[in-house]
Motif scaffolding. Sequence first.
Motif, PDB file in Angstrom:
ATOM      1  N   ARG A 119       7.707 -15.564  17.834  1.00 20.95           N
ATOM      2  CA  ARG A 119       6.605 -14.631  17.552  1.00 20.95           C
ATOM      3  C   ARG A 119       7.066 -13.512  16.627  1.00 20.95           C
ATOM      4  NH1 ARG A 119       2.832 -13.409  22.791  1.00 20.95           N
ATOM      5  NH2 ARG A 119       2.885 -15.474  23.745  1.00 20.95           N
ATOM      6  N   ILE A 120       8.259 -12.998  16.892  1.00 22.89           N
ATOM      7  CA  ILE A 120       8.784 -11.929  16.041  1.00 22.89           C
ATOM      8  C   ILE A 120       8.929 -12.418  14.612  1.00 22.89           C
ATOM      9  CG2 ILE A 120      10.814 -10.502  15.581  1.00 22.89           C
ATOM     10  CD1 ILE A 120      11.179 -10.292  18.617  1.00 22.89           C
ATOM     11  N   CYS A 121       9.446 -13.633  14.432  1.00 21.27           N
ATOM     12  CA  CYS A 121       9.600 -14.195  13.081  1.00 21.27           C
ATOM     13  C   CYS A 121       8.250 -14.289  12.369  1.00 21.27           C
ATOM     14  CB  CYS A 121      10.252 -15.581  13.157  1.00 21.27           C
ATOM     15  SG  CYS A 121      12.009 -15.557  13.586  1.00 21.27           S
ATOM     16  N   LEU A 122       7.246 -14.795  13.068  1.00 21.61           N
ATOM     17  CA  LEU A 122       5.928 -14.988  12.453  1.00 21.61           C
ATOM     18  C   LEU A 122       5.244 -13.665  12.143  1.00 21.61           C
ATOM     19  CD1 LEU A 122       3.625 -16.866  11.591  1.00 21.61           C
ATOM     20  CD2 LEU A 122       2.814 -16.837  13.964  1.00 21.61           C
ATOM     21  N   ILE A 123       5.191 -12.760  13.122  1.00 28.49           N
ATOM     22  CA  ILE A 123       4.487 -11.492  12.937  1.00 28.49           C
ATOM     23  C   ILE A 123       5.192 -10.624  11.904  1.00 28.49           C
ATOM     24  CG2 ILE A 123       3.866  -9.336  14.087  1.00 28.49           C
ATOM     25  CD1 ILE A 123       3.290 -10.975  16.595  1.00 28.49           C
ATOM     26  N   SER A 124       6.510 -10.613  11.931  1.00 31.51           N
ATOM     27  CA  SER A 124       7.265  -9.838  10.957  1.00 31.51           C
ATOM     28  C   SER A 124       7.017 -10.335   9.538  1.00 31.51           C
ATOM     29  CB  SER A 124       8.757  -9.912  11.285  1.00 31.51           C
ATOM     30  OG  SER A 124       9.530  -9.287  10.294  1.00 31.51           O
ATOM     31  N   ALA A 125       6.982 -11.661   9.350  1.00 33.67           N
ATOM     32  CA  ALA A 125       6.772 -12.235   8.016  1.00 33.67           C
ATOM     33  C   ALA A 125       5.372 -11.925   7.494  1.00 33.67           C
ATOM     34  CB  ALA A 125       7.004 -13.740   8.053  1.00 33.67           C
ATOM     35  N   VAL A 126       4.356 -12.105   8.339  1.00 34.07           N
ATOM     36  CA  VAL A 126       2.970 -11.889   7.905  1.00 34.07           C
ATOM     37  C   VAL A 126       2.719 -10.414   7.603  1.00 34.07           C
ATOM     38  CG1 VAL A 126       0.550 -12.019   8.603  1.00 34.07           C
ATOM     39  CG2 VAL A 126       2.101 -13.909   9.122  1.00 34.07           C
ATOM     40  N   SER A 127       3.159  -9.525   8.495  1.00 34.45           N
ATOM     41  CA  SER A 127       2.926  -8.092   8.270  1.00 34.45           C
ATOM     42  C   SER A 127       3.678  -7.592   7.043  1.00 34.45           C
ATOM     43  CB  SER A 127       3.329  -7.291   9.507  1.00 34.45           C
ATOM     44  OG  SER A 127       4.713  -7.423   9.763  1.00 34.45           O
ATOM     45  N   SER A 128       4.869  -8.142   6.786  1.00 35.03           N
ATOM     46  CA  SER A 128       5.647  -7.715   5.625  1.00 35.03           C
ATOM     47  C   SER A 128       5.017  -8.162   4.320  1.00 35.03           C
ATOM     48  CB  SER A 128       7.076  -8.255   5.717  1.00 35.03           C
ATOM     49  OG  SER A 128       7.741  -7.733   6.834  1.00 35.03           O
ATOM     50  N   ALA A 129       4.357  -9.308   4.331  1.00 39.46           N
ATOM     51  CA  ALA A 129       3.731  -9.809   3.112  1.00 39.46           C
ATOM     52  C   ALA A 129       2.626  -8.880   2.620  1.00 39.46           C
ATOM     53  CB  ALA A 129       3.163 -11.207   3.348  1.00 39.46           C
ATOM     54  N   PHE A 130       1.947  -8.206   3.541  1.00 39.10           N
ATOM     55  CA  PHE A 130       0.799  -7.385   3.151  1.00 39.10           C
ATOM     56  C   PHE A 130       1.019  -5.884   3.311  1.00 39.10           C
ATOM     57  CE2 PHE A 130      -1.015 -11.527   4.323  1.00 39.10           C
ATOM     58  CZ  PHE A 130      -1.650 -11.832   3.130  1.00 39.10           C
ATOM     59  N   PHE A 131       2.056  -5.477   4.043  1.00 39.17           N
ATOM     60  CA  PHE A 131       2.264  -4.046   4.273  1.00 39.17           C
ATOM     61  C   PHE A 131       3.706  -3.631   4.021  1.00 39.17           C
ATOM     62  CE2 PHE A 131      -0.992  -5.627   7.269  1.00 39.17           C
ATOM     63  CZ  PHE A 131      -2.093  -5.102   6.628  1.00 39.17           C
ATOM     64  N   THR A 132       4.437  -4.398   3.233  1.00 40.32           N
ATOM     65  CA  THR A 132       5.831  -4.181   2.818  1.00 40.32           C
ATOM     66  C   THR A 132       6.802  -4.381   3.988  1.00 40.32           C
ATOM     67  OG1 THR A 132       6.162  -1.808   3.215  1.00 40.32           O
ATOM     68  CG2 THR A 132       5.039  -2.418   1.190  1.00 40.32           C
ATOM     69  N   ASN A 133       7.957  -4.924   3.636  1.00 43.31           N
ATOM     70  CA  ASN A 133       8.960  -5.212   4.667  1.00 43.31           C
ATOM     71  C   ASN A 133       9.513  -3.927   5.291  1.00 43.31           C
ATOM     72  OD1 ASN A 133      10.218  -4.468   2.287  1.00 43.31           O
ATOM     73  ND2 ASN A 133      11.761  -6.078   2.338  1.00 43.31           N
ATOM     74  N   ASP A 134       9.662  -2.875   4.502  1.00 43.12           N
ATOM     75  CA  ASP A 134      10.193  -1.624   5.046  1.00 43.12           C
ATOM     76  C   ASP A 134       9.271  -1.046   6.113  1.00 43.12           C
ATOM     77  OD1 ASP A 134      12.148  -2.026   3.223  1.00 43.12           O
ATOM     78  OD2 ASP A 134      11.671  -0.325   1.937  1.00 43.12           O
ATOM     79  N   ASP A 141       8.013   3.703 -14.958  1.00 43.40           N
ATOM     80  CA  ASP A 141       6.879   2.761 -14.908  1.00 43.40           C
ATOM     81  C   ASP A 141       5.823   3.300 -13.940  1.00 43.40           C
ATOM     82  OD1 ASP A 141       5.176   0.525 -14.767  1.00 43.40           O
ATOM     83  OD2 ASP A 141       6.842  -0.797 -15.278  1.00 43.40           O
ATOM     84  N   LEU A 142       4.804   3.961 -14.477  1.00 42.89           N
ATOM     85  CA  LEU A 142       3.791   4.589 -13.626  1.00 42.89           C
ATOM     86  C   LEU A 142       2.961   3.583 -12.827  1.00 42.89           C
ATOM     87  CD1 LEU A 142       2.547   7.508 -15.924  1.00 42.89           C
ATOM     88  CD2 LEU A 142       4.092   7.627 -13.971  1.00 42.89           C
ATOM     89  N   PRO A 143       2.589   2.417 -13.378  1.00 42.37           N
ATOM     90  CA  PRO A 143       1.837   1.462 -12.546  1.00 42.37           C
ATOM     91  C   PRO A 143       2.577   1.050 -11.279  1.00 42.37           C
ATOM     92  CG  PRO A 143       1.639   0.862 -14.852  1.00 42.37           C
ATOM     93  CD  PRO A 143       2.646   1.972 -14.783  1.00 42.37           C
ATOM     94  N   ILE A 144       3.893   0.887 -11.367  1.00 37.75           N
ATOM     95  CA  ILE A 144       4.663   0.518 -10.177  1.00 37.75           C
ATOM     96  C   ILE A 144       4.654   1.655  -9.162  1.00 37.75           C
ATOM     97  CG2 ILE A 144       6.980  -0.032  -9.341  1.00 37.75           C
ATOM     98  CD1 ILE A 144       7.478  -1.465 -11.977  1.00 37.75           C
ATOM     99  N   LEU A 145       4.830   2.883  -9.644  1.00 36.25           N
ATOM    100  CA  LEU A 145       4.801   4.036  -8.744  1.00 36.25           C
ATOM    101  C   LEU A 145       3.427   4.190  -8.095  1.00 36.25           C
ATOM    102  CD1 LEU A 145       6.774   6.716 -10.807  1.00 36.25           C
ATOM    103  CD2 LEU A 145       7.626   5.252  -8.972  1.00 36.25           C
ATOM    104  N   GLY A 146       2.363   3.963  -8.858  1.00 36.28           N
ATOM    105  CA  GLY A 146       1.015   4.065  -8.312  1.00 36.28           C
ATOM    106  C   GLY A 146       0.757   3.024  -7.242  1.00 36.28           C
ATOM    107  N   LEU A 147       1.196   1.790  -7.484  1.00 35.53           N
ATOM    108  CA  LEU A 147       1.019   0.726  -6.502  1.00 35.53           C
ATOM    109  C   LEU A 147       1.820   1.018  -5.238  1.00 35.53           C
ATOM    110  CD1 LEU A 147      -0.119  -2.006  -5.739  1.00 35.53           C
ATOM    111  CD2 LEU A 147       1.707  -3.097  -7.050  1.00 35.53           C
ATOM    112  N   LEU A 148       3.026   1.492  -5.409  1.00 35.68           N
ATOM    113  CA  LEU A 148       3.875   1.811  -4.263  1.00 35.68           C
ATOM    114  C   LEU A 148       3.273   2.957  -3.445  1.00 35.68           C
ATOM    115  CD1 LEU A 148       6.579   0.942  -3.016  1.00 35.68           C
ATOM    116  CD2 LEU A 148       7.694   2.683  -4.417  1.00 35.68           C
ATOM    117  N   PHE A 149       2.800   3.999  -4.127  1.00 37.74           N
ATOM    118  CA  PHE A 149       2.187   5.136  -3.433  1.00 37.74           C
ATOM    119  C   PHE A 149       0.930   4.695  -2.684  1.00 37.74           C
ATOM    120  CE2 PHE A 149      -1.096   8.453  -3.526  1.00 37.74           C
ATOM    121  CZ  PHE A 149      -0.478   9.451  -2.790  1.00 37.74           C
ATOM    122  N   GLY A 150       0.067   3.939  -3.345  1.00 29.03           N
ATOM    123  CA  GLY A 150      -1.176   3.505  -2.706  1.00 29.03           C
ATOM    124  C   GLY A 150      -0.942   2.677  -1.464  1.00 29.03           C
ATOM    125  N   THR A 151      -0.022   1.722  -1.530  1.00 30.79           N
ATOM    126  CA  THR A 151       0.248   0.874  -0.363  1.00 30.79           C
ATOM    127  C   THR A 151       0.868   1.672   0.782  1.00 30.79           C
ATOM    128  OG1 THR A 151       2.356   0.216  -1.385  1.00 30.79           O
ATOM    129  CG2 THR A 151       0.483  -1.254  -1.689  1.00 30.79           C
TER     130      THR A 151
END
Length: 517
Positions: free
Chosen positions: A105-120, A62-72
């Motif tokens: 704070r860790i719970c909040l910042i971790s959740a917000v950053s993961s939503a937009f920049f991936t959990n990994d 699935d190239l669209p998934i790979l492209g989205l993953l690479f871009g992010t």
Amino acid sequence: MAMEPTVKVVLGSIAFAIFWVLAVFPAVPFMPIGRTAGSLLGAMLMVLFRVLTPDQAYAAIDLPILGLLFGTMVVSVYLERADMFKYLGKLLAWKSQGAKDLLCRICLISAVSSAFFTNDTSCVVLTEFVLKIARQQNLPPHPFLLALASSANIGSSATPIGNPQNLVIAVQSKISFGKFLFGILPALLVGVVVNAVLLLCMYWKVLSVHKDVEDVVPEEEVVSHRFSPATMSHLNSSNSQELNNALDSMTISSSPRNHAETLRNRGNFGESEIQNASKEGPNDGSVQKTEENVSSKIDEYEDENFTSYDEKEKWKNMLWKVCVYLVTIGMLIALLMGLNMSWTAITAALVLVVLDFKDARPCLEKVSYSLLIFFCGMFITVDGFNKTGIPSALWDLMEPYSKIDHAAGIAVLALVILVLSNVASNVPTVLLLGARVAASAAAISPASEQKAWLILAWVSTVAGNLSLLGSAANLIVCEQARRAQHFGYNLSFWSHLKFGVPSTLIITAIGLILIGG
């Protein structure tokens, strides 16, 4: 889908079983080749066993998934260079009111950053921050590491770019970024709060103990963590070192400050020569005069150039950071507007490459190409297993009890997803069940189809909190914590399970009520 001939079913099952074992246990003694090589091995066996033709195998990627993953991933690398994650680390420690405040704070910042920049990504860059802050305040790191990993998984459920399985769901379901976000957002908000409350209740006594500070980590060291670049070197170690030294010397010699240092070194060399000459002949005052002239010229050069150079570099760096943040915000706005997700992410990545106006190889080397290759092999392997007919036959048995038009059906479906996500991992589970769950829900109503996809996204993601092996984010936190120098910590499987089981069951149930209600 009808079952394939027995030979194909058996051979396809063997190939998938090999992939599964190496994906879940990448260091098995009889074949410790890792997840990436394991996925390629499974894909190759699917073709060699003739479960798939070579053309079908290529088409399964699935190239669209790979492209989205690479871009992010590229965007995340440039955000790290722009010190965004350093600012997040500072935010964790800024005017902290104690252990309980830090955990929230860790719970909040971790959740917000993961939503937009991936959990990994969030776990990679925040784990060492958390360990340093815990050490700085002389606190036990265990509850904070659990807060980081579990909140990262919960937060990543809210967006298509939060984690890999959501990427698959967003592309297959064609649900827009905005509908995905607002469909899961209520469950996310309540889930993060409940997760923090559960952590506080379980570790209240540990967090209430005040210890005498023994080894305090300076504040500047708390925010010193950087990404570890991915290994993709084309040079041997000696050549690489020589090249790096050459590049460093070129960089050093390019600034006015270092030109002055060179002059000063030359002046020192001249001074030593003059002193040697003075020992050999009479001193008529010329030595002192020459020394004073050299020093005055160097000081004059420094006064004229150092300030202007530093100011110029400071403003240039600040402008570049602002551009990185603006491009990232623009990418998120474009995703919310419903533009093609993979091309939006790739465009944002290339804009950042151009704005950087440097050789992009150091940044591109930090992209996890092994993850992209793992996905390619997994797509082929799972598609081959689907073609055997086994997943369809199993779903036919469960479908009558998994209708999402009543609470019991939603509960059964969630239980199936929860178990499979921990047994077969969440991304293969989504690939195996996604289309079937959606088709079953579409037979009820068009609105039910979107709800089924969101339920799949929520449960398969939160299921990662059940055990240490449930998600890559958990393993990243465990491994990063174990390898941290001077303040490493070993997060054990059983200590994670003790919190993971009740947290996963409670938060999954709350999310199902909010999403499926």
